[in-house]
Design a protein around this motif. Structure first.
Motif, mmCIF file in Angstrom:
data_model
loop_
_atom_site.group_PDB
_atom_site.id
_atom_site.type_symbol
_atom_site.label_atom_id
_atom_site.label_comp_id
_atom_site.label_asym_id
_atom_site.label_seq_id
_atom_site.Cartn_x
_atom_site.Cartn_y
_atom_site.Cartn_z
ATOM 1 N N UNK A 33 -0.639 5.449 15.128
ATOM 2 C CA UNK A 33 0.131 6.684 15.317
ATOM 3 C C UNK A 33 0.310 7.440 14.012
ATOM 4 N N UNK A 34 0.486 6.705 12.902
ATOM 5 C CA UNK A 34 0.703 7.339 11.609
ATOM 6 C C UNK A 34 -0.554 7.346 10.744
ATOM 7 N N UNK A 35 -1.680 6.971 11.327
ATOM 8 C CA UNK A 35 -2.984 6.965 10.649
ATOM 9 C C UNK A 35 -2.917 6.196 9.327
ATOM 10 N N UNK A 36 -2.263 5.030 9.352
ATOM 11 C CA UNK A 36 -2.145 4.200 8.149
ATOM 12 C C UNK A 36 -3.429 3.416 7.930
ATOM 13 N N UNK A 37 -3.870 3.380 6.712
ATOM 14 C CA UNK A 37 -5.089 2.673 6.324
ATOM 15 C C UNK A 37 -4.780 1.722 5.176
ATOM 16 N N UNK A 38 -5.669 0.771 4.960
ATOM 17 C CA UNK A 38 -5.551 -0.162 3.837
ATOM 18 C C UNK A 38 -5.389 0.634 2.538
ATOM 19 N N UNK A 39 -4.405 0.291 1.753
ATOM 20 C CA UNK A 39 -4.175 0.974 0.474
ATOM 21 C C UNK A 39 -3.156 2.100 0.542
ATOM 22 N N UNK A 40 -2.795 2.553 1.759
ATOM 23 C CA UNK A 40 -1.754 3.579 1.878
ATOM 24 C C UNK A 40 -0.429 3.011 1.387
ATOM 25 N N UNK A 41 0.434 3.886 0.915
ATOM 26 C CA UNK A 41 1.748 3.469 0.438
ATOM 27 C C UNK A 41 2.804 3.769 1.489
ATOM 28 N N UNK A 42 3.812 2.900 1.529
ATOM 29 C CA UNK A 42 4.986 3.151 2.356
ATOM 30 C C UNK A 42 6.215 3.005 1.473
ATOM 31 N N UNK A 43 7.247 3.756 1.790
ATOM 32 C CA UNK A 43 8.494 3.704 1.023
ATOM 33 C C UNK A 43 9.574 3.066 1.896
ATOM 34 N N UNK A 44 10.288 2.111 1.305
ATOM 35 C CA UNK A 44 11.357 1.402 1.990
ATOM 36 C C UNK A 44 12.702 1.961 1.536
ATOM 37 N N UNK A 45 13.644 2.116 2.479
ATOM 38 C CA UNK A 45 15.006 2.505 2.116
ATOM 39 C C UNK A 45 15.971 1.945 3.147
ATOM 40 N N UNK A 46 17.228 1.949 2.783
ATOM 41 C CA UNK A 46 18.275 1.430 3.658
ATOM 42 C C UNK A 46 19.165 2.593 4.074
ATOM 43 N N UNK A 47 19.427 2.683 5.369
ATOM 44 C CA UNK A 47 20.362 3.667 5.920
ATOM 45 C C UNK A 47 21.385 2.893 6.745
#
Length: 58
Positions: A33-47
């Motif tokens: 759905x988000x077109x994520x591929x090997x090597x893509x970055x994701x950001x983690x946060x807390x809400x």
């Protein structure tokens, strides 16, 4: 390693035998759905009491 039968869940595993990091797999329907591929970055946060993961594209 236990196998997860639910496609909407991930099991948290140790990243290495020596570090304190953990890892989890992104379910394939979310990666698609988000077109994520090997090597893509994701950001983690807390809400509040939730973990939010933001794909970083571009």
């Amino acid at each position: 390693m236990p196998k997860n039968s639910r496609p909407d869940e991930s099991i948290v595993h140790n990243s290495t035998s020596k570090g304190g990091s953990l890892r989890a797999t992104i379910p394939s329907f979310i990666a698609s759905q988000f077109d994520l591929k090997h090597g893509d970055k994701i950001r983690w946060r807390i809400e509040g009491d939730k973990i939010v993961i933001d794909p970083q594209k571009g």
